[in-house]
Design a protein around this motif. Structure first.
Motif, PDB file in Angstrom:
ATOM      1  N   HIS A   1       0.700  -1.252  -0.137  1.00 57.49           N
ATOM      2  CA  HIS A   1       0.138  -0.087  -0.029  1.00 57.49           C
ATOM      3  C   HIS A   1       0.846   1.229   0.005  1.00 57.49           C
ATOM      4  O   HIS A   1       0.559   2.305  -0.746  1.00 57.49           O
ATOM      5  CB  HIS A   1      -0.982   0.207   1.299  1.00 57.49           C
ATOM      6  CG  HIS A   1      -1.679   1.256   1.367  1.00 57.49           C
ATOM      7  ND1 HIS A   1      -3.137   1.240   0.698  1.00 57.49           N
ATOM      8  CD2 HIS A   1      -1.687   2.365   2.106  1.00 57.49           C
ATOM      9  CE1 HIS A   1      -3.519   2.329   0.959  1.00 57.49           C
ATOM     10  NE2 HIS A   1      -2.882   3.098   1.522  1.00 57.49           N
ATOM     11  N   LEU A   2       1.876   1.184   0.924  1.00 56.47           N
ATOM     12  CA  LEU A   2       2.687   2.408   0.809  1.00 56.47           C
ATOM     13  C   LEU A   2       3.367   2.617  -0.379  1.00 56.47           C
ATOM     14  O   LEU A   2       3.870   3.811  -0.898  1.00 56.47           O
ATOM     15  CB  LEU A   2       3.943   2.363   2.048  1.00 56.47           C
ATOM     16  CG  LEU A   2       3.114   2.235   3.349  1.00 56.47           C
ATOM     17  CD1 LEU A   2       4.032   1.831   4.517  1.00 56.47           C
ATOM     18  CD2 LEU A   2       2.503   3.710   3.801  1.00 56.47           C
ATOM     19  N   TYR A   3       4.100   1.558  -0.723  1.00 51.45           N
ATOM     20  CA  TYR A   3       4.933   1.421  -2.249  1.00 51.45           C
ATOM     21  C   TYR A   3       3.648   2.171  -3.417  1.00 51.45           C
ATOM     22  O   TYR A   3       4.235   3.074  -4.005  1.00 51.45           O
ATOM     23  CB  TYR A   3       5.107   0.134  -2.544  1.00 51.45           C
ATOM     24  CG  TYR A   3       5.429  -0.048  -3.993  1.00 51.45           C
ATOM     25  CD1 TYR A   3       6.653   0.342  -4.448  1.00 51.45           C
ATOM     26  CD2 TYR A   3       4.680  -0.622  -5.010  1.00 51.45           C
ATOM     27  CE1 TYR A   3       7.021   0.131  -5.785  1.00 51.45           C
ATOM     28  CE2 TYR A   3       4.757  -0.775  -6.208  1.00 51.45           C
ATOM     29  CZ  TYR A   3       5.928  -0.266  -6.725  1.00 51.45           C
ATOM     30  OH  TYR A   3       6.454  -0.449  -8.010  1.00 51.45           O
ATOM     31  N   GLU A   4       2.560   1.591  -3.418  1.00 51.09           N
ATOM     32  CA  GLU A   4       1.801   2.064  -4.549  1.00 51.09           C
ATOM     33  C   GLU A   4       1.380   3.496  -4.491  1.00 51.09           C
ATOM     34  O   GLU A   4       1.181   4.281  -5.369  1.00 51.09           O
ATOM     35  CB  GLU A   4       0.484   1.416  -4.554  1.00 51.09           C
ATOM     36  CG  GLU A   4       0.873  -0.234  -4.955  1.00 51.09           C
ATOM     37  CD  GLU A   4       0.838   0.003  -6.603  1.00 51.09           C
ATOM     38  OE1 GLU A   4       0.743   0.967  -7.296  1.00 51.09           O
ATOM     39  OE2 GLU A   4       1.502  -1.135  -7.038  1.00 51.09           O
ATOM     40  N   TRP A   5       1.461   4.054  -3.295  1.00 53.67           N
ATOM     41  CA  TRP A   5       1.123   5.431  -3.129  1.00 53.67           C
ATOM     42  C   TRP A   5       2.169   6.294  -3.481  1.00 53.67           C
ATOM     43  O   TRP A   5       2.167   7.514  -4.014  1.00 53.67           O
ATOM     44  CB  TRP A   5       0.569   5.846  -1.608  1.00 53.67           C
ATOM     45  CG  TRP A   5      -1.014   5.403  -1.609  1.00 53.67           C
ATOM     46  CD1 TRP A   5      -1.452   4.160  -1.378  1.00 53.67           C
ATOM     47  CD2 TRP A   5      -1.972   6.573  -1.846  1.00 53.67           C
ATOM     48  NE1 TRP A   5      -2.956   4.553  -1.839  1.00 53.67           N
ATOM     49  CE2 TRP A   5      -3.326   5.885  -1.812  1.00 53.67           C
ATOM     50  CE3 TRP A   5      -2.067   7.838  -2.189  1.00 53.67           C
ATOM     51  CZ2 TRP A   5      -4.283   6.329  -2.136  1.00 53.67           C
ATOM     52  CZ3 TRP A   5      -3.298   8.480  -2.183  1.00 53.67           C
ATOM     53  CH2 TRP A   5      -4.502   7.689  -2.288  1.00 53.67           C
ATOM     54  N   HIS A   6       3.459   5.636  -3.030  1.00 51.83           N
ATOM     55  CA  HIS A   6       4.754   6.374  -3.401  1.00 51.83           C
ATOM     56  C   HIS A   6       4.521   6.510  -5.050  1.00 51.83           C
ATOM     57  O   HIS A   6       5.191   7.624  -5.655  1.00 51.83           O
ATOM     58  CB  HIS A   6       5.888   5.543  -3.240  1.00 51.83           C
ATOM     59  CG  HIS A   6       6.360   5.782  -1.729  1.00 51.83           C
ATOM     60  ND1 HIS A   6       7.449   4.862  -1.212  1.00 51.83           N
ATOM     61  CD2 HIS A   6       5.941   6.561  -0.759  1.00 51.83           C
ATOM     62  CE1 HIS A   6       7.367   5.176   0.167  1.00 51.83           C
ATOM     63  NE2 HIS A   6       6.636   6.224   0.609  1.00 51.83           N
ATOM     64  N   GLN A   7       4.373   5.430  -5.769  1.00 53.92           N
ATOM     65  CA  GLN A   7       4.255   5.318  -7.220  1.00 53.92           C
ATOM     66  C   GLN A   7       3.330   6.532  -7.726  1.00 53.92           C
ATOM     67  O   GLN A   7       3.620   7.337  -8.635  1.00 53.92           O
ATOM     68  CB  GLN A   7       3.992   4.004  -7.686  1.00 53.92           C
ATOM     69  CG  GLN A   7       4.857   3.067  -7.465  1.00 53.92           C
ATOM     70  CD  GLN A   7       6.140   3.402  -7.804  1.00 53.92           C
ATOM     71  OE1 GLN A   7       6.554   3.543  -9.135  1.00 53.92           O
ATOM     72  NE2 GLN A   7       7.101   3.325  -6.669  1.00 53.92           N
ATOM     73  N   LEU A   8       2.270   6.558  -7.153  1.00 56.41           N
ATOM     74  CA  LEU A   8       1.230   7.696  -7.502  1.00 56.41           C
ATOM     75  C   LEU A   8       1.840   9.159  -7.366  1.00 56.41           C
ATOM     76  O   LEU A   8       1.937   9.929  -8.446  1.00 56.41           O
ATOM     77  CB  LEU A   8       0.039   7.774  -6.411  1.00 56.41           C
ATOM     78  CG  LEU A   8      -0.936   6.702  -6.614  1.00 56.41           C
ATOM     79  CD1 LEU A   8      -2.169   6.764  -5.497  1.00 56.41           C
ATOM     80  CD2 LEU A   8      -1.480   6.376  -7.774  1.00 56.41           C
ATOM     81  N   LEU A   9       2.575   9.414  -6.289  1.00 62.44           N
ATOM     82  CA  LEU A   9       3.288  10.692  -6.170  1.00 62.44           C
ATOM     83  C   LEU A   9       4.329  10.809  -7.139  1.00 62.44           C
ATOM     84  O   LEU A   9       4.383  11.718  -8.105  1.00 62.44           O
ATOM     85  CB  LEU A   9       3.956  10.651  -5.016  1.00 62.44           C
ATOM     86  CG  LEU A   9       4.630  12.164  -4.480  1.00 62.44           C
ATOM     87  CD1 LEU A   9       3.644  13.311  -4.563  1.00 62.44           C
ATOM     88  CD2 LEU A   9       5.389  12.072  -3.013  1.00 62.44           C
ATOM     89  N   LEU A  10       5.276   9.759  -7.348  1.00 61.93           N
ATOM     90  CA  LEU A  10       6.325   9.890  -8.252  1.00 61.93           C
ATOM     91  C   LEU A  10       5.848   9.960  -9.607  1.00 61.93           C
ATOM     92  O   LEU A  10       6.403  10.890 -10.512  1.00 61.93           O
ATOM     93  CB  LEU A  10       7.380   8.489  -8.265  1.00 61.93           C
ATOM     94  CG  LEU A  10       7.980   8.441  -7.014  1.00 61.93           C
ATOM     95  CD1 LEU A  10       8.651   7.010  -6.672  1.00 61.93           C
ATOM     96  CD2 LEU A  10       9.034   9.513  -6.671  1.00 61.93           C
TER      97      LEU A  10
ATOM     98  N   LYS B   1       9.210  -5.747   0.910  1.00 58.00           N
ATOM     99  CA  LYS B   1      10.331  -4.555   1.338  1.00 58.00           C
ATOM    100  C   LYS B   1      11.108  -4.018   0.603  1.00 58.00           C
ATOM    101  O   LYS B   1      11.470  -2.973   0.695  1.00 58.00           O
ATOM    102  CB  LYS B   1      10.857  -5.500   2.631  1.00 58.00           C
ATOM    103  CG  LYS B   1      10.214  -6.063   3.661  1.00 58.00           C
ATOM    104  CD  LYS B   1      11.117  -7.107   4.462  1.00 58.00           C
ATOM    105  CE  LYS B   1      10.206  -7.281   6.001  1.00 58.00           C
ATOM    106  NZ  LYS B   1      11.098  -8.473   6.583  1.00 58.00           N
ATOM    107  N   GLN B   2      11.676  -4.837  -0.412  1.00 59.02           N
ATOM    108  CA  GLN B   2      12.540  -4.059  -1.473  1.00 59.02           C
ATOM    109  C   GLN B   2      11.735  -2.995  -2.298  1.00 59.02           C
ATOM    110  O   GLN B   2      12.462  -2.034  -2.398  1.00 59.02           O
ATOM    111  CB  GLN B   2      13.325  -5.173  -2.331  1.00 59.02           C
ATOM    112  CG  GLN B   2      14.168  -6.143  -1.749  1.00 59.02           C
ATOM    113  CD  GLN B   2      14.482  -7.575  -2.303  1.00 59.02           C
ATOM    114  OE1 GLN B   2      14.012  -7.548  -3.670  1.00 59.02           O
ATOM    115  NE2 GLN B   2      15.292  -8.381  -1.810  1.00 59.02           N
ATOM    116  N   MET B   3      10.919  -3.160  -2.610  1.00 64.98           N
ATOM    117  CA  MET B   3      10.163  -2.428  -3.640  1.00 64.98           C
ATOM    118  C   MET B   3       9.912  -1.236  -2.670  1.00 64.98           C
ATOM    119  O   MET B   3       9.994   0.051  -3.017  1.00 64.98           O
ATOM    120  CB  MET B   3       8.485  -2.772  -3.943  1.00 64.98           C
ATOM    121  CG  MET B   3       8.815  -3.940  -5.027  1.00 64.98           C
ATOM    122  SD  MET B   3       7.392  -4.955  -5.082  1.00 64.98           S
ATOM    123  CE  MET B   3       6.328  -3.856  -6.009  1.00 64.98           C
ATOM    124  N   LEU B   4       9.380  -1.171  -1.217  1.00 63.93           N
ATOM    125  CA  LEU B   4       9.188   0.027  -0.361  1.00 63.93           C
ATOM    126  C   LEU B   4      10.526   0.767  -0.091  1.00 63.93           C
ATOM    127  O   LEU B   4      10.354   1.930  -0.368  1.00 63.93           O
ATOM    128  CB  LEU B   4       8.246  -0.314   0.765  1.00 63.93           C
ATOM    129  CG  LEU B   4       8.147   0.678   1.628  1.00 63.93           C
ATOM    130  CD1 LEU B   4       7.421   1.900   1.192  1.00 63.93           C
ATOM    131  CD2 LEU B   4       7.684   0.280   2.809  1.00 63.93           C
TER     132      LEU B   4
END
Length: 180
Positions: A62-71, A115-118
């Motif tokens: 979930h955290l990773y995907e929201w990072h992707q939204l921002l990036l 973990k790696q993706m985040l």
């Protein structure tokens, strides 16, 4: 800690909460890692995410995907490609459905991969925040595509605030496991 309103506060809060979250994760027992999340007995936990996420991997993704939204949002708009923060077909009224789509998309992702993706996406978000000026981050309307909002508010939401959300959820899970 109050909500960051400067670049330095943003960077400090994001790193501090990321480190705290990872420290908490490192202390989870095997039982806590292997037990599915179950917040049904916690009456105050009514938001959809309390039923959606079943394990640590789900939170990290979930955290990773929201990072992707921002990036992706910042990257597209900086290139002159107008893009909304929440991609179609979703919007702020239906982003819960988007979160479920993220959850479904990653059911075959391993905890180690998550973990790696985040870790990678956190570093990318932090590098982007480092590159932007305090004025670009914390001046309302600095960019037309933020709709009059401060770009930094999106960074705060996707880093320090979201890491706090994750820690609250993990602590609630730990408490739930202790009662079993």
């Amino acid at each position: 800690m109050s909500r960051p309103v400067t670049k330095s506060e943003l960077l400090n809060a994001a790193e501090k909460n990321y480190e705290e979250m990872n420290k908490l994760i490192s202390t989870l027992s095997e039982k806590e890692l292997e037990t599915s999340f179950d917040f049904t007995k916690m009456k105050s936990r009514k938001e959809a995410h309390w039923g959606r996420d079943k394990n640590l991997r789900d939170i990290l993704i979930h955290l990773y995907e929201w990072h992707q939204l921002l990036l992706n949002w910042v990257s597209s708009n900086e290139k002159g490609e107008e893009a909304p923060y929440i991609p179609a077909p979703y919007n702020w009224r239906t982003y819960g459905e988007m979160n479920v789509a993220f959850w479904k998309k990653h059911q075959d992702t391993t905890l180690e991969e998550a973990k790696q993706m985040l870790e990678k996406s956190h570093r990318e978000v932090m590098a982007l925040a480092e590159r932007l000026t305090n004025e670009e981050l914390f001046t309302k309307g600095a960019f037309k595509w933020t709709g009059g909002n401060m770009l930094g508010s999106y960074f705060v939401s996707d880093t320090s605030s979201h890491y706090n959300w994750a820690m609250k959820k993990l602590k609630a899970h730990r408490k739930s496991c202790a009662k079993q």
